[in-house]
Design an enzyme around this catalytic site. Structure first.
Site, PDB file in Angstrom:
ATOM      1  N   CYS A   1      10.085   1.436   2.038  1.00  0.00           N
ATOM      2  CA  CYS A   1      10.948   0.250   2.189  1.00  0.00           C
ATOM      3  C   CYS A   1      12.410   0.659   2.284  1.00  0.00           C
ATOM      4  CB  CYS A   1      10.733  -0.715   1.036  1.00  0.00           C
ATOM      5  SG  CYS A   1      11.020   0.022  -0.575  1.00  0.00           S
TER       6      CYS A   1
ATOM      7  N   LYS B   1      -3.449  -8.004  -7.781  1.00  0.00           N
ATOM      8  CA  LYS B   1      -4.003  -8.155  -6.429  1.00  0.00           C
ATOM      9  C   LYS B   1      -3.351  -7.084  -5.559  1.00  0.00           C
ATOM     10  CE  LYS B   1      -3.797  -9.297  -2.723  1.00  0.00           C
ATOM     11  NZ  LYS B   1      -3.952  -8.307  -1.622  1.00  0.00           N
TER      12      LYS B   1
ATOM     13  N   GLU C   1      10.335  -8.323  -3.959  1.00  0.00           N
ATOM     14  CA  GLU C   1      11.059  -7.186  -3.372  1.00  0.00           C
ATOM     15  C   GLU C   1      10.439  -6.949  -1.995  1.00  0.00           C
ATOM     16  OE1 GLU C   1      13.793  -6.071  -4.296  1.00  0.00           O
ATOM     17  OE2 GLU C   1      13.828  -6.936  -6.294  1.00  0.00           O
TER      18      GLU C   1
ATOM     19  N   TRP D   1       0.801  -1.225   0.000  1.00  0.00           N
ATOM     20  CA  TRP D   1       0.000   0.000   0.000  1.00  0.00           C
ATOM     21  C   TRP D   1       0.834   1.275   0.000  1.00  0.00           C
ATOM     22  CZ3 TRP D   1       1.768   2.340   4.290  1.00  0.00           C
ATOM     23  CH2 TRP D   1       2.249   1.521   5.313  1.00  0.00           C
ATOM     24  N   ASN D   2       2.142   1.177   0.245  1.00  0.00           N
ATOM     25  CA  ASN D   2       2.857   2.437   0.533  1.00  0.00           C
ATOM     26  C   ASN D   2       3.148   3.272  -0.701  1.00  0.00           C
ATOM     27  OD1 ASN D   2       4.853   0.572  -0.238  1.00  0.00           O
ATOM     28  ND2 ASN D   2       6.418   1.704   0.868  1.00  0.00           N
TER      29      ASN D   2
ATOM     30  N   GLU E   1      12.523  -4.757  10.941  1.00  0.00           N
ATOM     31  CA  GLU E   1      11.920  -3.649  10.207  1.00  0.00           C
ATOM     32  C   GLU E   1      10.719  -3.113  10.993  1.00  0.00           C
ATOM     33  OE1 GLU E   1       9.563  -4.372   6.565  1.00  0.00           O
ATOM     34  OE2 GLU E   1      10.660  -2.718   5.652  1.00  0.00           O
TER      35      GLU E   1
HETATM   36  P1  NAD Z   1       2.445  -7.182   3.175  1.00  0.00           P
HETATM   37  O1  NAD Z   1       3.519  -8.199   3.009  1.00  0.00           O
HETATM   38  O2  NAD Z   1       1.592  -7.233   4.368  1.00  0.00           O
HETATM   39  O3  NAD Z   1       1.434  -7.260   1.924  1.00  0.00           O
HETATM   40  C1  NAD Z   1       1.879  -7.160   0.580  1.00  0.00           C
HETATM   41  C2  NAD Z   1       0.810  -7.760  -0.328  1.00  0.00           C
HETATM   42  O4  NAD Z   1       0.735  -9.178  -0.103  1.00  0.00           O
HETATM   43  C3  NAD Z   1      -0.599  -7.229  -0.094  1.00  0.00           C
HETATM   44  O5  NAD Z   1      -1.258  -7.126  -1.323  1.00  0.00           O
HETATM   45  C4  NAD Z   1      -1.220  -8.314   0.764  1.00  0.00           C
HETATM   46  O6  NAD Z   1      -2.620  -8.337   0.700  1.00  0.00           O
HETATM   47  C5  NAD Z   1      -0.629  -9.552   0.141  1.00  0.00           C
HETATM   48  N1  NAD Z   1      -0.610 -10.756   0.999  1.00  0.00           N
HETATM   49  C6  NAD Z   1      -0.720 -10.838   2.338  1.00  0.00           C
HETATM   50  N2  NAD Z   1      -0.598 -12.130   2.738  1.00  0.00           N
HETATM   51  C7  NAD Z   1      -0.398 -12.859   1.627  1.00  0.00           C
HETATM   52  C8  NAD Z   1      -0.179 -14.241   1.375  1.00  0.00           C
HETATM   53  N3  NAD Z   1      -0.152 -15.142   2.367  1.00  0.00           N
HETATM   54  N4  NAD Z   1       0.007 -14.645   0.103  1.00  0.00           N
HETATM   55  C9  NAD Z   1       0.012 -13.754  -0.917  1.00  0.00           C
HETATM   56  N5  NAD Z   1      -0.190 -12.432  -0.747  1.00  0.00           N
HETATM   57  C10 NAD Z   1      -0.397 -11.995   0.510  1.00  0.00           C
HETATM   58  O7  NAD Z   1       3.157  -5.769   3.021  1.00  0.00           O
HETATM   59  P2  NAD Z   1       2.507  -4.320   3.171  1.00  0.00           P
HETATM   60  O8  NAD Z   1       2.189  -4.069   4.608  1.00  0.00           O
HETATM   61  O9  NAD Z   1       1.441  -4.133   2.166  1.00  0.00           O
HETATM   62  O10 NAD Z   1       3.749  -3.410   2.748  1.00  0.00           O
HETATM   63  C11 NAD Z   1       4.805  -3.088   3.601  1.00  0.00           C
HETATM   64  C12 NAD Z   1       6.021  -3.961   3.338  1.00  0.00           C
HETATM   65  O11 NAD Z   1       6.385  -3.852   1.969  1.00  0.00           O
HETATM   66  C13 NAD Z   1       7.252  -3.534   4.115  1.00  0.00           C
HETATM   67  O12 NAD Z   1       7.905  -4.682   4.602  1.00  0.00           O
HETATM   68  C14 NAD Z   1       8.120  -2.836   3.067  1.00  0.00           C
HETATM   69  O13 NAD Z   1       9.498  -2.834   3.341  1.00  0.00           O
HETATM   70  C15 NAD Z   1       7.789  -3.612   1.857  1.00  0.00           C
HETATM   71  N6  NAD Z   1       8.067  -2.858   0.641  1.00  0.00           N
HETATM   72  C16 NAD Z   1       9.137  -3.226  -0.126  1.00  0.00           C
HETATM   73  C17 NAD Z   1       9.448  -2.518  -1.265  1.00  0.00           C
HETATM   74  C18 NAD Z   1      10.596  -2.929  -2.139  1.00  0.00           C
HETATM   75  O14 NAD Z   1      10.604  -2.584  -3.310  1.00  0.00           O
HETATM   76  N7  NAD Z   1      11.575  -3.650  -1.613  1.00  0.00           N
HETATM   77  C19 NAD Z   1       8.665  -1.416  -1.637  1.00  0.00           C
HETATM   78  C20 NAD Z   1       7.581  -1.067  -0.832  1.00  0.00           C
HETATM   79  C21 NAD Z   1       7.285  -1.795   0.302  1.00  0.00           C
END
Ligand code: NAD
Length: 470
Positions: free
Chosen positions: A281, A174, A247, A150-151, A368
């Site tokens: 991130c 998704k 990522e 979402w960020n 984190e």
């Molecule tokens: P999250 O891992 O909670 O969710 C990411 C996505 O995965 C969402 O769409 C969520 O609904 C889905 N999801 C949740 N459980 C799942 C499962 N079991 N199987 C498949 N999909 C599933 O992350 P978030 O809270 O949305 O985002 C924050 C995280 O993202 C932080 O850890 C941040 O560092 C990371 N991030 C990384 C980057 C990068 O490029 N490295 C960029 C932005 C954010």
């Protein structure tokens, strides 16, 4: 009034098959309902994948030039509604207006950048042993699954959907349930731009549809951005033979050397740590300072942190996690110098937190937070600072503030992160530069956003042998 959102399946805007919905609320005022969206299940994903298989076959036959045109038109449409989109992004995710405007201006640029990539997919030619022709050819993978956080609810999807569609794939998208409206807006723009309606599916909801996308064997490539824990689950669900790009999280440090301009160092640190309310991130979550500069740097950072303007955290769980880590840090022996408190009012607002004396190996030094919590650590010299910076399972970004070019080169070489920033915040990436982490921050097989390996993920290679006739 809240928006009523739908899934896009087979070119139709539909409810979840089970009829469930969820509400998204404004994090600055949770009484304000941004919208109601389908709470999808695996059943919805299965229907979406079946439709996208058909749409992908149609889209793959469209010329690269025309595919590029569709992406550029989507960019124009998003740009045309930029003011409204910026306001919706503020309301849905909680970015400040300035941060939201940066994102809504970047997303169309991403789409245009990737549009150009459509016409750059090429192959090689060889002379066959029999005097014939051998050539390699890159074709679309078919159905790509894109699971996003979402960020950056427009930017991150645009840097996945952009190249996936440019290459001629269909996409099952998704998005995060925290930012469904932004996903809806991006999908609407791509459809209105002339994408075959079945080539893209939007499936709202959380882990259930996410896991179903990862598991479905008809999804040829899964691109995921999110936390490391979820990324690992996605990888396991996708199995060893599927193409997966992950990522994930970071624990990014900025090292400040004694020769640094401390005012500048403080500005770099505060921007990296508290921009996007610490929810990036590549956000700066640690400062590693040598003894000569630790105290004067801390003073400057604290002063700037108290002046910083931050939007709310995106959700109640983000608020809880942030406050939890402030408490955990103190329990581990760190000193809270400023902030770390919930602000009065309905929204999920906190004051930016700075802690010092954060011990090596402590949870605050290694895990984190993904919130506005900055941990100061001391190092006795450059080597120890570098070692501390690398002392985490993550490997996303690291920063150095110095005037010493030799130290900068040394740091860049020895930093075990995918991104190194010298004299600039750990956040903020150029769109034409490959992006991705090392260690537990990434699968590392393909870079995202740009560069030679980006399109390799979204295409598969064939070698074709043609003999001359006798
Ligand atoms: P999250 O891992 O909670 O969710 C990411 C996505 O995965 C969402 O769409 C969520 O609904 C889905 N999801 C949740 N459980 C799942 C499962 N079991 N199987 C498949 N999909 C599933 O992350 P978030 O809270 O949305 O985002 C924050 C995280 O993202 C932080 O850890 C941040 O560092 C990371 N991030 C990384 C980057 C990068 O490029 N490295 C960029 C932005 C954010």
């Amino acid at each position: 009034m809240g928006h009523r959102g739908f899934n896009l399946v087979g070119g139709e805007w539909v409810d979840a098959l089970g009829g469930g919905t969820f509400l998204r609320r404004n994090p600055a005022d949770p009484e304000d309902v941004v919208g109601e969206f389908p709470d999808s299940t695996a059943e919805d994903v299965r229907a979406a994948v079946a439709a996208v298989e058909e749409g992908a076959a149609e889209w793959a036959e469209v010329s690269a030039e025309r595919r590029a045109e569709v992406l550029r038109r989507a960019a124009d449409l998003l740009e045309g509604r930029r003011t409204a989109l910026t306001a919706e992004l503020v309301r849905e995710e909680g970015k400040t207006a300035a941060e939201a405007a940066m994102e809504t201006s970047r997303t169309p640029l991403n789409l245009r950048f990737h549009a150009a990539e459509a016409q750059r997919v090429d192959g090689r030619a060889y002379r066959g042993d029999d005097g014939g022709l051998v050539y390699t050819w890159r074709e679309p993978v078919g159905v790509v699954g894109a699971i996003t956080p979402w960020n950056f609810p427009l930017n991150i999807p645009s840097r996945k959907l952009g190249p996936a569609l440019a290459a001629g794939n269909g996409v099952v998208f998704k998005p995060s349930p925290i930012t469904p409206l932004m996903a809806q807006r991006l999908t609407e723009a791509l459809l209105a731009a002339g994408l075959p309606p079945k080539a893209l599916a939007l499936v709202h909801g959380g882990a259930r549809p996410g896991a179903a996308v990862a598991e479905d064997p008809r999804v040829g490539a899964v691109t995921f951005t999110g936390s490391t824990a979820t990324g690992r689950a996605v990888h396991a669900a996708a199995g060893p033979t599927r193409r997966v790009q992950l990522e994930m999280g970071g624990k990014n440090a900025v090292v400040v050397l004694p020769d640094a301009d401390l005012d500048k160092a403080a500005r770099i640190i505060v921007k990296g740590a508290f921009g996007l309310s610490g929810q990036a991130c590549t956000g700066t979550s640690r400062v590693i300072a040598l003894p000569e500069v630790h105290d004067p740097l801390l003073d400057r950072v604290v002063k700037l942190a108290r002046e910083v303007e931050m939007g709310p955290l995106a959700a109640d769980f983000q608020l809880r996690k942030t406050l939890d880590y402030v408490r955990i840090g103190q329990e581990e022996g760190a000193e809270l110098v400023t902030g770390g408190r919930r602000l009065p009012g309905k929204g999920y607002f906190v004051s930016p937190a700075v802690l010092t004396g954060v011990g090596r190996g402590s949870r605050l030094a290694r895990e984190e937070v993904f919130g506005p919590v900055l941990a100061f650590q001391r190092a006795s010299d450059f080597d120890e600072a570098l070692e501390l910076a690398n002392d985490t399972e993550y490997g996303l970004a690291a920063g150095l503030v110095t005037r010493d070019l030799n130290r900068a080169l040394d740091f860049a070489r020895r930093s075990r992160t995918g991104v190194v920033k010298v004299n600039q915040p750990t956040t903020g990436m150029a769109m034409n530069v490959p992006f991705g982490g090392l260690k537990a921050s990434s699968t590392q097989t393909y870079k995202e956003q740009a560069g030679p390996s980006m399109m390799l993920f979204y295409t598969q290679e064939k070698s074709v042998y043609i003999s001359p006739l006798d």
